[in-house]
Write a protein that holds these residues in place. Structure first.
Motif, PDB file in Angstrom:
ATOM      1  N   TYR A  33      17.957 -19.402  67.742  1.00 11.45           N
ATOM      2  CA  TYR A  33      17.968 -19.615  69.194  1.00 11.45           C
ATOM      3  C   TYR A  33      17.201 -20.865  69.601  1.00 11.45           C
ATOM      4  CZ  TYR A  33      19.383 -14.716  69.216  1.00 11.45           C
ATOM      5  OH  TYR A  33      20.037 -13.542  68.995  1.00 11.45           O
ATOM      6  N   ASP A  35      17.968 -23.926  70.015  1.00 14.93           N
ATOM      7  CA  ASP A  35      18.629 -24.753  71.023  1.00 14.93           C
ATOM      8  C   ASP A  35      19.002 -23.859  72.199  1.00 14.93           C
ATOM      9  OD1 ASP A  35      20.092 -26.418  72.612  1.00 14.93           O
ATOM     10  OD2 ASP A  35      21.547 -26.984  71.078  1.00 14.93           O
ATOM     11  N   ILE A  36      18.180 -23.886  73.242  1.00 22.47           N
ATOM     12  CA  ILE A  36      18.381 -22.976  74.373  1.00 22.47           C
ATOM     13  C   ILE A  36      19.649 -23.280  75.160  1.00 22.47           C
ATOM     14  CG2 ILE A  36      15.926 -22.410  74.623  1.00 22.47           C
ATOM     15  CD1 ILE A  36      15.849 -24.446  76.946  1.00 22.47           C
ATOM     16  N   TYR A  37      20.242 -24.438  74.939  1.00 24.61           N
ATOM     17  CA  TYR A  37      21.465 -24.813  75.662  1.00 24.61           C
ATOM     18  C   TYR A  37      22.731 -24.482  74.871  1.00 24.61           C
ATOM     19  CZ  TYR A  37      17.993 -27.256  78.359  1.00 24.61           C
ATOM     20  OH  TYR A  37      16.881 -27.544  79.112  1.00 24.61           O
ATOM     21  N   SER A  38      22.559 -23.934  73.702  1.00 23.98           N
ATOM     22  CA  SER A  38      23.692 -23.642  72.829  1.00 23.98           C
ATOM     23  C   SER A  38      24.105 -22.175  72.940  1.00 23.98           C
ATOM     24  CB  SER A  38      23.308 -23.944  71.380  1.00 23.98           C
ATOM     25  OG  SER A  38      24.308 -23.491  70.504  1.00 23.98           O
ATOM     26  N   ASP A  39      25.391 -21.930  72.794  1.00 23.03           N
ATOM     27  CA  ASP A  39      25.880 -20.556  72.727  1.00 23.03           C
ATOM     28  C   ASP A  39      26.328 -20.250  71.298  1.00 23.03           C
ATOM     29  OD1 ASP A  39      28.102 -22.166  72.680  1.00 23.03           O
ATOM     30  OD2 ASP A  39      29.266 -20.969  74.099  1.00 23.03           O
ATOM     31  N   ASN A  40      25.668 -20.900  70.342  1.00 18.55           N
ATOM     32  CA  ASN A  40      26.008 -20.768  68.934  1.00 18.55           C
ATOM     33  C   ASN A  40      25.950 -19.313  68.462  1.00 18.55           C
ATOM     34  OD1 ASN A  40      26.964 -22.210  66.741  1.00 18.55           O
ATOM     35  ND2 ASN A  40      24.933 -22.460  65.838  1.00 18.55           N
TER      36      ASN A  40
END
Length: 94
Positions: A33, A35-40
């Motif tokens: 988690y 990268d808080i801007y990612s929905d990976n």
């Protein structure tokens, strides 16, 4: 965030076996988690559900589990998807 990414990149370089992937997953939840801007993570779960032919109920059960209790197959898949092949960790793969 950049220093966190670099930290987990360095840790991931020590991962070579399936058990290493499981251990990394168990010990480094934040890496998935970072990268808080990612929905990976969401994309990984969707892909895992399709790959394993899981129902939405089964998928929800995984999401409700404690991190350490998730199935080993999911841990390995998550490592490969999010860390080894994830955009934020580009260059981790050998």
């Amino acid at each position: 965030m950049t220093s966190d990414i670099e930290y987990y990149k360095q840790l991931s370089k020590k991962v070579s076996t399936e058990q290493d992937k499981i251990d990394f997953f168990d010990q480094n939840q934040r890496a998935f988690y970072v990268d808080i801007y990612s929905d990976n993570w969401s994309k990984m779960m969707e892909t895992y559900a399709k790959t394993e032919n899981l129902s939405s109920e089964q998928l929800n059960k995984f999401e409700e589990m404690k991190w350490i209790e998730m199935p080993e197959g999911l841990k390995i898949f998550a490592y490969d998807f999010c860390i080894l092949n994830g955009f934020v960790f580009t260059g981790v793969g050998k």
